[in-house]
Design a protein around this motif. Structure first.
Motif, PDB file in Angstrom:
ATOM      1  N   LYS A  13       0.831  -1.201   0.000  1.00  0.00           N
ATOM      2  CA  LYS A  13       0.000   0.000   0.000  1.00  0.00           C
ATOM      3  C   LYS A  13       0.865   1.250   0.000  1.00  0.00           C
ATOM      4  N   THR A  14       1.974   1.184   0.696  1.00  0.00           N
ATOM      5  CA  THR A  14       2.906   2.321   0.725  1.00  0.00           C
ATOM      6  C   THR A  14       3.555   2.519  -0.637  1.00  0.00           C
ATOM      7  N   LYS A  41       1.175   4.205  -2.925  1.00  0.00           N
ATOM      8  CA  LYS A  41       1.003   5.614  -2.570  1.00  0.00           C
ATOM      9  C   LYS A  41       2.173   6.452  -3.075  1.00  0.00           C
ATOM     10  N   LYS A  88       1.723   7.050  -6.739  1.00  0.00           N
ATOM     11  CA  LYS A  88       0.657   8.025  -6.972  1.00  0.00           C
ATOM     12  C   LYS A  88       1.126   9.459  -6.704  1.00  0.00           C
ATOM     13  N   ASN A  89       2.189   9.575  -5.911  1.00  0.00           N
ATOM     14  CA  ASN A  89       2.751  10.892  -5.610  1.00  0.00           C
ATOM     15  C   ASN A  89       4.003  11.170  -6.439  1.00  0.00           C
ATOM     16  N   GLU A 112      -4.536   2.662   3.830  1.00  0.00           N
ATOM     17  CA  GLU A 112      -4.404   3.948   3.141  1.00  0.00           C
ATOM     18  C   GLU A 112      -3.953   5.039   4.100  1.00  0.00           C
ATOM     19  N   ASP A 113      -4.484   5.018   5.333  1.00  0.00           N
ATOM     20  CA  ASP A 113      -4.063   5.985   6.354  1.00  0.00           C
ATOM     21  C   ASP A 113      -2.571   5.835   6.654  1.00  0.00           C
ATOM     22  N   HIS A 143      -0.419   7.066   3.755  1.00  0.00           N
ATOM     23  CA  HIS A 143      -0.434   8.529   3.712  1.00  0.00           C
ATOM     24  C   HIS A 143       0.572   9.102   4.710  1.00  0.00           C
ATOM     25  N   GLU A 144       0.611   8.523   5.908  1.00  0.00           N
ATOM     26  CA  GLU A 144       1.541   9.018   6.926  1.00  0.00           C
ATOM     27  C   GLU A 144       2.992   8.746   6.539  1.00  0.00           C
ATOM     28  N   VAL A 156       4.232   8.456   3.497  1.00  0.00           N
ATOM     29  CA  VAL A 156       4.588   9.403   2.436  1.00  0.00           C
ATOM     30  C   VAL A 156       4.849  10.787   3.020  1.00  0.00           C
ATOM     31  N   HIS A 157       4.045  11.177   4.001  1.00  0.00           N
ATOM     32  CA  HIS A 157       4.271  12.462   4.672  1.00  0.00           C
ATOM     33  C   HIS A 157       5.662  12.510   5.307  1.00  0.00           C
ATOM     34  N   ARG A 199       8.545  12.993   2.830  1.00  0.00           N
ATOM     35  CA  ARG A 199       8.691  14.297   2.171  1.00  0.00           C
ATOM     36  C   ARG A 199       9.929  15.035   2.681  1.00  0.00           C
TER      37      ARG A 199
END
Length: 274
Positions: free
Chosen positions: A21-22, A25, A28-29, A243-244, A247-248, A250-251, A254
């Motif tokens: 899932k990661t 993600k 997708k980014n 998904e949660d 998202h974390e 990927v955050h 960054r």
């Protein structure tokens, strides 16, 4: 968000793995991924027929899942973190291919004391079982960092995320005994890497504790449906989704973040409940 950045994703077993899932993600980014799975390498010696068959099946499932979900162009490779030669070969191959990593997800874990949703009491765990779990599930963070840094594959300013669980801190209402000790060590090693690598390379390192999840092979090995339902019921926001979690991660990947040495919770508030 992750343009021109590449991340190593470990711990993918099949398409339902949290690590998968990661990886999705990240793509997708606009980022790129390198994925490793457990399989037979040229450095495995004297494998029994049963062990070789297991490793081959594991790697076949991994590769098929990566192709199905991530596409045929994604770099995949077998990696056994217990073998220094395997780690060195993998890092050297990345160097040869001019692949530079901007971070990685550590989602590797193994515990032979878990069988058919039954877990040995800690008093019955052998030193060999304990050390094997600790080596694969915790110390591999250090050996992986060392291999990737030794030839400059892991870039300055990179970000490392380790996947942990609330049982690293407290006794859980479902059996997660020997592995919980390794997760506690993984979290402590993540903090140590945050300090050492942050001071020297500007590399960030954080760990995330996720909700009880049965969708993956790892979660299904220990959890029962009633365990997940209970966690979902008592968590203020209910259980977090894969998904949660992605998202974390990927955050935290960054470049703009200045977050390091954290034990984050993506669990709908499960950790605040008694």
């Amino acid at each position: 968000m992750l343009d021109n950045q590449t991340f190593l994703i470990t711990g993918i077993a099949d398409e339902n793995s949290l690590a998968m899932k990661t990886a999705e993600k990240i793509l997708k980014n606009n980022g790129k991924v390198v994925c490793t799975g457990l399989g037979v390498t040229s450095f495995h010696k004297n494998l029994s027929e049963k062990a070789e068959s297991f490793l081959n099946k594991n790697y076949e499932d991994f590769e098929n899942a990566c192709k199905k979900v991530l596409g045929n162009d994604v770099y995949t490779a077998p990696l056994d973190v217990t073998l220094p030669e395997s780690l060195s070969h993998f890092a050297d191959d990345l160097k040869t291919r001019n692949i530079e990593l901007n971070g990685f997800l550590h989602a590797i874990a193994m515990d032979k004391t878990i069988r058919n949703k039954s877990v040995k009491p800690m008093l019955e765990v052998t030193a060999e079982e304990f050390n094997d779990t600790m080596n694969v599930s915790a110390f591999s963070l250090v050996t992986l960092c060392h291999s990737l840094l030794s030839n400059g594959v892991l870039q300055n300013g990179a970000s490392i995320v380790s996947l942990s669980y609330i049982a690293a801190e407290k006794v859980s209402f479902f059996p997660y005994i020997n592995m919980s000790i390794a997760k506690a060590a993984l979290e402590r090693l993540t903090i140590e890497m945050a300090y050492e690598l942050g001071k020297k390379y500007g590399i960030r390192a954080n760990a995330i504790r996720f909700s009880p999840y049965m969708g993956s092979k790892a979660g299904n090995a220990t959890l029962k449906v009633e365990d997940v339902e209970r966690a979902n019921r008592i968590s203020p926001l209910g259980n977090a989704s894969p998904e949660d979690l992605a998202h974390e991660i990927v955050h935290l990947f960054r470049k703009e973040t200045r977050i390091t040495g954290e034990i984050r919770h993506v669990d709908g508030g499960f950790h605040i409940m008694g």
